[in-house]
Design a protein around this motif. Structure first.
Motif, PDB file in Angstrom:
ATOM      1  N   ASN A  11      93.572 -16.301  53.642  1.00  0.00           N
ATOM      2  CA  ASN A  11      92.619 -15.316  54.169  1.00  0.00           C
ATOM      3  C   ASN A  11      91.627 -15.864  55.189  1.00  0.00           C
ATOM      4  O   ASN A  11      90.806 -15.096  55.704  1.00  0.00           O
ATOM      5  CB  ASN A  11      91.842 -14.695  53.002  1.00  0.00           C
ATOM      6  CG  ASN A  11      92.705 -13.790  52.153  1.00  0.00           C
ATOM      7  OD1 ASN A  11      92.931 -12.638  52.497  1.00  0.00           O
ATOM      8  ND2 ASN A  11      93.220 -14.328  51.048  1.00  0.00           N
ATOM      9  N   THR A  12      91.667 -17.163  55.470  1.00  0.00           N
ATOM     10  CA  THR A  12      90.745 -17.744  56.445  1.00  0.00           C
ATOM     11  C   THR A  12      91.472 -18.801  57.268  1.00  0.00           C
ATOM     12  O   THR A  12      92.616 -19.159  56.982  1.00  0.00           O
ATOM     13  CB  THR A  12      89.528 -18.408  55.762  1.00  0.00           C
ATOM     14  OG1 THR A  12      89.928 -19.666  55.173  1.00  0.00           O
ATOM     15  CG2 THR A  12      88.915 -17.518  54.684  1.00  0.00           C
ATOM     16  N   SER A  13      90.760 -19.317  58.257  1.00  0.00           N
ATOM     17  CA  SER A  13      91.270 -20.448  59.042  1.00  0.00           C
ATOM     18  C   SER A  13      90.631 -21.758  58.594  1.00  0.00           C
ATOM     19  O   SER A  13      90.787 -22.787  59.265  1.00  0.00           O
ATOM     20  CB  SER A  13      90.986 -20.211  60.530  1.00  0.00           C
ATOM     21  OG  SER A  13      89.586 -20.094  60.763  1.00  0.00           O
ATOM     22  N   ILE A  14      89.924 -21.752  57.474  1.00  0.00           N
ATOM     23  CA  ILE A  14      89.271 -22.960  56.958  1.00  0.00           C
ATOM     24  C   ILE A  14      90.340 -23.979  56.575  1.00  0.00           C
ATOM     25  O   ILE A  14      91.292 -23.646  55.858  1.00  0.00           O
ATOM     26  CB  ILE A  14      88.390 -22.614  55.745  1.00  0.00           C
ATOM     27  CG1 ILE A  14      87.275 -21.645  56.153  1.00  0.00           C
ATOM     28  CG2 ILE A  14      87.789 -23.878  55.131  1.00  0.00           C
ATOM     29  CD1 ILE A  14      86.516 -21.060  54.982  1.00  0.00           C
ATOM     30  N   ALA A  48      79.640 -29.808  67.401  1.00  0.00           N
ATOM     31  CA  ALA A  48      80.956 -29.265  67.036  1.00  0.00           C
ATOM     32  C   ALA A  48      81.132 -29.249  65.521  1.00  0.00           C
ATOM     33  O   ALA A  48      81.605 -28.255  64.950  1.00  0.00           O
ATOM     34  CB  ALA A  48      82.061 -30.078  67.699  1.00  0.00           C
ATOM     35  N   LEU A  49      80.768 -30.330  64.852  1.00  0.00           N
ATOM     36  CA  LEU A  49      80.875 -30.383  63.391  1.00  0.00           C
ATOM     37  C   LEU A  49      79.962 -29.356  62.742  1.00  0.00           C
ATOM     38  O   LEU A  49      80.374 -28.631  61.824  1.00  0.00           O
ATOM     39  CB  LEU A  49      80.533 -31.785  62.889  1.00  0.00           C
ATOM     40  CG  LEU A  49      80.408 -31.931  61.371  1.00  0.00           C
ATOM     41  CD1 LEU A  49      81.722 -31.576  60.690  1.00  0.00           C
ATOM     42  CD2 LEU A  49      79.963 -33.342  61.002  1.00  0.00           C
ATOM     43  N   LEU A  50      78.718 -29.285  63.206  1.00  0.00           N
ATOM     44  CA  LEU A  50      77.777 -28.319  62.645  1.00  0.00           C
ATOM     45  C   LEU A  50      78.307 -26.900  62.831  1.00  0.00           C
ATOM     46  O   LEU A  50      78.241 -26.074  61.906  1.00  0.00           O
ATOM     47  CB  LEU A  50      76.415 -28.470  63.322  1.00  0.00           C
ATOM     48  CG  LEU A  50      75.772 -29.862  63.265  1.00  0.00           C
ATOM     49  CD1 LEU A  50      74.456 -29.870  64.026  1.00  0.00           C
ATOM     50  CD2 LEU A  50      75.548 -30.303  61.825  1.00  0.00           C
ATOM     51  N   ARG A  72      79.374 -24.109  59.980  1.00  0.00           N
ATOM     52  CA  ARG A  72      78.705 -22.806  60.044  1.00  0.00           C
ATOM     53  C   ARG A  72      79.735 -21.681  60.136  1.00  0.00           C
ATOM     54  O   ARG A  72      79.656 -20.684  59.406  1.00  0.00           O
ATOM     55  CB  ARG A  72      77.756 -22.780  61.245  1.00  0.00           C
ATOM     56  CG  ARG A  72      76.923 -21.527  61.371  1.00  0.00           C
ATOM     57  CD  ARG A  72      75.774 -21.753  62.339  1.00  0.00           C
ATOM     58  NE  ARG A  72      76.200 -22.273  63.621  1.00  0.00           N
ATOM     59  CZ  ARG A  72      75.913 -23.500  64.085  1.00  0.00           C
ATOM     60  NH1 ARG A  72      75.178 -24.333  63.366  1.00  0.00           N
ATOM     61  NH2 ARG A  72      76.338 -23.897  65.280  1.00  0.00           N
ATOM     62  N   ASP A  73      80.731 -21.866  61.000  1.00  0.00           N
ATOM     63  CA  ASP A  73      81.765 -20.837  61.161  1.00  0.00           C
ATOM     64  C   ASP A  73      82.602 -20.699  59.894  1.00  0.00           C
ATOM     65  O   ASP A  73      82.994 -19.583  59.510  1.00  0.00           O
ATOM     66  CB  ASP A  73      82.668 -21.180  62.347  1.00  0.00           C
ATOM     67  CG  ASP A  73      81.948 -21.080  63.685  1.00  0.00           C
ATOM     68  OD1 ASP A  73      80.868 -20.450  63.723  1.00  0.00           O
ATOM     69  OD2 ASP A  73      82.458 -21.626  64.674  1.00  0.00           O
ATOM     70  N   ALA A  74      82.910 -21.833  59.238  1.00  0.00           N
ATOM     71  CA  ALA A  74      83.732 -21.787  58.022  1.00  0.00           C
ATOM     72  C   ALA A  74      83.035 -20.990  56.927  1.00  0.00           C
ATOM     73  O   ALA A  74      83.658 -20.142  56.264  1.00  0.00           O
ATOM     74  CB  ALA A  74      84.033 -23.203  57.543  1.00  0.00           C
ATOM     75  N   GLY A 130      72.587 -24.628  59.531  1.00  0.00           N
ATOM     76  CA  GLY A 130      71.988 -23.303  59.633  1.00  0.00           C
ATOM     77  C   GLY A 130      72.926 -22.165  59.265  1.00  0.00           C
ATOM     78  O   GLY A 130      72.842 -21.076  59.846  1.00  0.00           O
ATOM     79  N   ALA A 131      73.779 -22.385  58.289  1.00  0.00           N
ATOM     80  CA  ALA A 131      74.772 -21.367  57.943  1.00  0.00           C
ATOM     81  C   ALA A 131      74.164 -20.110  57.343  1.00  0.00           C
ATOM     82  O   ALA A 131      74.766 -19.035  57.400  1.00  0.00           O
ATOM     83  CB  ALA A 131      75.789 -21.954  56.966  1.00  0.00           C
ATOM     84  N   PHE A 132      72.972 -20.231  56.765  1.00  0.00           N
ATOM     85  CA  PHE A 132      72.369 -19.097  56.066  1.00  0.00           C
ATOM     86  C   PHE A 132      71.115 -18.581  56.776  1.00  0.00           C
ATOM     87  O   PHE A 132      70.383 -17.774  56.215  1.00  0.00           O
ATOM     88  CB  PHE A 132      72.021 -19.490  54.625  1.00  0.00           C
ATOM     89  CG  PHE A 132      73.154 -20.195  53.917  1.00  0.00           C
ATOM     90  CD1 PHE A 132      74.248 -19.479  53.466  1.00  0.00           C
ATOM     91  CD2 PHE A 132      73.124 -21.570  53.724  1.00  0.00           C
ATOM     92  CE1 PHE A 132      75.296 -20.126  52.826  1.00  0.00           C
ATOM     93  CE2 PHE A 132      74.162 -22.222  53.087  1.00  0.00           C
ATOM     94  CZ  PHE A 132      75.257 -21.501  52.633  1.00  0.00           C
TER      95      PHE A 132
END
Length: 359
Positions: A87-90, A180-182, A186-188, A322-324
Motif C-alpha cells: 500500500n505504500t512506496s516505503i 534528502a534523507l529528512l 517525512r514523505d514516508a 518535521g513529519a508532524f
C-alpha cells in the motif's frame, strides 16, 4: 535427530542454497513441511553472522536474506510488513518465508517464530546520527580526559570534568546537506498516515489486537471499537493505589486528550535509531513492523519521543524531519510522559516526582 532425518535436512539445506543461487521460486521451497524448513533455518542461523541486533536474534544469510527469530507469533509483523509493501512506496523487507512453532513451557507451550526476508543494505540511523554529531574541540578534549579518569579511577578528576562539561556547549547534529534523507522520512510517514482506515477502531490489521510499547515492554491490547476505549485503557496501566497523589494530575492532563477526536492512522509504533536504515544519504528501509496498527494520529510522535527523552541529538533529528509539523501534539505528549512515569517498569517511585514533560 535420526540418521534419516539428518540426511533429509542436509538435502533440503542444499536445495535451499540452490533456491538462493539460482533465484528459484520460493513457492516451491514453501511446499516442504514447515518442520523440515525450520530445521534448515536453524542450521543456517547457527552459522550465519549477527545482523543489526545486539540480542543476536537476527542473522544475515547467504544470497541476500535475513533470518529473524522471535519469541512470539511472527504473523503480526509479517502481515504488517506485507501491508505496507502493498500500500505504500516505503522501502521495507520483502517477506520470503514465515514459520510459527511451539516449544515446551509451563504452564502452557510457548509460541515462537522465524521470518525470512530480503536484506536491506544500509547503516542504522543511530550510527548515522553519531557520524553527524559535531562537538567543540574543548568538549572533545574533556571527553578524552574523562576516559582517562574512568580508566585510572581518579574520582576527583571525574568530578571536576563532569562539572566542567556542564558549562560547555552541548553536541550539535549537523544535517546541512542531508535534506534528502529528512524529506524521505517525512514523505514516508505522511504516506503511511494517508492510508484510509477501515473504521474508527483502534486495532491491528483486520481488527486484531495491536502491540504497543508500554512502559518498557511490549503489550498486546484491544481491539477497541473507538479511540475513547483505547485512551481509557491506557489509564488502566497506572496504579491509583500506589500513587493516589498523582491521579488528579493525570486526570487533568487526560481531559483534553480524551475529549479530542483524533484521526485514526496507520502507525509504525516503534520508530527509533535501530529500525531505520540509511544509505548514501537516503532512506534505505524501515524494519520491525510488529507494533504497527490503526492508532490515534499522535501515537507515532509520542512513541518516538518515548525512545528519545534523554537523547537531545535525536530531538534535533526529528525536529529537522518535521513529519508532524511544528510543536506537534503538546497535550498528548504531556499526558503520555506522565503516564510513562506511573506505569510498569518505567515507574518512578517517590512522593515528589515531577510529571512535567521536559519537551
Amino acid at each position: 535427530m535420526s540418521a534419516l532425518t539428518a540426511t533429509l535436512v542436509r538435502a533440503l539445506y542444499r536445495l535451499l542454497g540452490r533456491i538462493g543461487r539460482f533465484r528459484l521460486p520460493w513457492v516451491l521451497w514453501r511446499l516442504f513441511p514447515s518442520a523440515a524448513r525450520h530445521a534448515c533455518y536453524k542450521r543456517l542461523f547457527s552459522t550465519a553472522e549477527d545482523h543489526l541486533d545486539y540480542r543476536g536474534a537476527i542473522r544475515k544469510l547467504p544470497c541476500g536474506w535475513v533470518l529473524k527469530m522471535v519469541n512470539r507469533s511472527p504473523f503480526q509483523e509479517v502481515h504488517n510488513t506485507r501491508f505496507v509493501e502493498r500500500n505504500t512506496s516505503i522501502p521495507v523487507p520483502h517477506i520470503l518465508d514465515v514459520i510459527q512453532y511451539t516449544i515446551p513451557g509451563f504452564p502452557d507451550p510457548q509460541i515462537r517464530g522465524l521470518i525470512v526476508m530480503t536484506y536491506i543494505e544500509g547503516v542504522l540511523l543511530s550510527d548515522w546520527v553519531a557520524e553527524h554529531t559535531r562537538q567543540t574541540a574543548a568538549r572533545d578534549a574533556a571527553l578524552a580526559e574523562l576516559d582517562a579518569a574512568l580508566s585510572s579511577g581518579d574520582d576527583q578528576m571525574l568530578d571536576r570534568l563532569i562539572e566542567q562539561m556542564r558549562t560547555m556547549s552541548p553536541p550539535v547534529l549537523e544535517v546541512t546537506g542531508d535534506e534528502a534523507l529528512l524529506g524521505d522520512l517525512r514523505d514516508a510517514l505522511r504516506e503511511l498516515r494517508s492510508i484510509p482506515p477501515p473504521s474508527g477502531a483502534v486495532s491491528g490489521l483486520n481488527n486484531q489486537p495491536v502491540e504497543v510499547i508500554r512502559a518498557g515492554s511490549q503489550t498486546r491490547m484491544g481491539p477497541f471499537p473507538s479511540q475513547r476505549e483505547f485512551k481509557a485503557a491506557l489509564f488502566e496501566f497506572t496504579n491509583p493505589t500506589l500513587f493516589p497523589e498523582r491521579m488528579p494530575t493525570l486526570r487533568r492532563l487526560a481531559g483534553p486528550v480524551q475529549s479530542r477526536n483524533h484521526r485514526i492512522v496507520f502507525t509504525h509504533g516503534d520508530l527509533h535509531g535501530l529500525n531505520i536504515l540509511v544509505k548514501d544519504g537516503r532512506l534505505a528501509g524501515i524494519i520491525d513492523w510488529e507494533t504497527a496498527g490503526w492508532l490515534p494520529e499522535y501515537w507515532e510522535h509520542t512513541s518516538i519521543e518515548g525512545h528519545i527523552t534523554l537523547e537531545p541529538l535525536f530531538h534535533q533529528f526529528w525536529d529537522a524531519v518535521g513529519a508532524f509539523g511544528p510543536n506537534p501534539y503538546p497535550e498528548e505528549l504531556a499526558l503520555e510522559f506522565a503516564l510513562w512515569l506511573c506505569t510498569g517498569t518505567s515507574t518512578v517511585v517517590g512522593p515528589d516526582v515531577n510529571l512535567r514533560c521536559p519537551r
